[in-house]
Design an enzyme around this catalytic site. Structure first.
Site, PDB file in Angstrom:
ATOM      1  CB  CYS A 190      15.414  10.823  11.814  1.00 15.58           C
ATOM      2  SG  CYS A 190      17.064  10.119  12.066  1.00 15.58           S
TER       3      CYS A 190
ATOM      4  CB  CYS B  44       0.251   0.513   2.365  1.00 19.99           C
ATOM      5  SG  CYS B  44       1.733   1.473   2.792  1.00 19.99           S
TER       6      CYS B  44
ATOM      7  CE1 TYR C  65       4.719 -12.556   3.324  1.00 25.49           C
ATOM      8  CE2 TYR C  65       2.777 -13.899   2.874  1.00 25.49           C
ATOM      9  CZ  TYR C  65       3.356 -12.770   3.430  1.00 25.49           C
ATOM     10  OH  TYR C  65       2.568 -11.848   4.083  1.00 25.49           O
TER      11      TYR C  65
ATOM     12  CB  CYS D  39       3.845  -5.183   5.515  1.00 34.27           C
ATOM     13  SG  CYS D  39       3.221  -5.831   3.946  1.00 34.27           S
TER      14      CYS D  39
ATOM     15  CG  ASP E 193       1.354  -5.892   9.450  1.00 31.99           C
ATOM     16  OD1 ASP E 193       0.257  -6.460   9.291  1.00 31.99           O
ATOM     17  OD2 ASP E 193       1.777  -5.003   8.694  1.00 31.99           O
TER      18      ASP E 193
ATOM     19  CD  GLU F 234       7.006  -9.396   5.206  1.00 31.56           C
ATOM     20  OE1 GLU F 234       6.703  -8.305   4.673  1.00 31.56           O
ATOM     21  OE2 GLU F 234       6.159 -10.247   5.536  1.00 31.56           O
TER      22      GLU F 234
ATOM     23  CE1 TYR G 187       4.575  -8.338   8.262  1.00 31.37           C
ATOM     24  CE2 TYR G 187       3.763  -9.568  10.149  1.00 31.37           C
ATOM     25  CZ  TYR G 187       3.724  -9.275   8.802  1.00 31.37           C
ATOM     26  OH  TYR G 187       2.822  -9.921   7.987  1.00 31.37           O
TER      27      TYR G 187
END
Length: 217
Positions: free
Chosen positions: A209, A200, A84, A53, A131, A96, A136
């Site tokens: 990483c 969120c 959207y 998202c 999601d 997105e 996504y």
């Protein structure tokens, strides 16, 4: 029709037709006040990331030192100038994304890829957490061959780091040259600045990483 979640990407024959005109969006960045569609300053670079998202994803980057401007939209698909609702249908092929304009003297592309990989779970395929849907999926849309090489190397290194930490899933991040990115509607731009208590979905694996070594000289 538009909110049915598709698990597979459409073909040019099955994709929605879209429209020739861009979707109206905001004039200025809600946080910085900078013109949303102005060209970045000379010497600045652009990176394009999809990590679920885009509401939470954008905030991760606009809070990063060295980032000049962020804006959200749709990339990696077929339908021109999608809405959207059309993207959410799974029939445009887009995911997105957050477009990040940055000063490479302050933050490197590699540092942004590190932030990208650590801010979501890039092993989940056509979803991110709760999601679910093609919009996504994890993605890096590259602007140059150098970006593509850096992204590929860092994904390989991160996959090894995930394996060492006990994660068995492979990274599913889509990496390909950017074709075109379409800006999302006004209300999506800097959504969490306008709606501090808004949804969120950002959440990483907890695995760090590694950054690639800086070339000598």
């Amino acid at each position: 029709m538009f909110f049915k979640k598709a698990a597979d990407l459409p073909t040019p024959e099955t994709a929605l037709k879209g429209r020739p005109q861009p979707i109206p969006t905001a004039a200025v960045h809600y946080v910085t006040g900078r013109a949303l569609e102005a060209a970045p300053p000379e010497g600045f670079e652009t990176a394009v990331f999809g990590l679920g998202c885009f509401w939470g994803a954008e905030r991760v980057f606009w809070q990063t030192p060295g980032v000049w401007l962020t804006r959200v939209g749709y990339a990696g698909g077929i339908t021109p100038n999608p809405t959207y609702e059309e993207v959410c249908s799974g029939r445009t092929g887009h995911t997105e994304i957050v477009e990040v304009q940055f000063d490479p003297r302050e933050v490197s592309f590699a540092a942004l890829v590190k932030l990208f990989l650590e801010s979501h779970d890039p092993t989940q395929g056509m979803r991110q957490g709760n999601d679910v849907g093609t919009q996504y999926r994890s993605a890096i849309y590259t602007i140059s061959g150098e970006q593509a090489a850096t992204a590929a190397q860092m994904i390989a290194d991160y996959e090894a780091a995930l394996a060492a930490a006990g994660h068995r899933a492979k990274v599913t991040t889509e990496v390909k040259p950017l074709d075109v990115a379409y800006l999302a509607e006004d209300y999506h731009q800097q959504y969490l600045a306008k709606n501090p208590n808004g949804y969120c979905g950002i959440g990483g694996t907890g695995v760090s990483c590694p950054l690639p070594p800086v070339p000598a000289g």
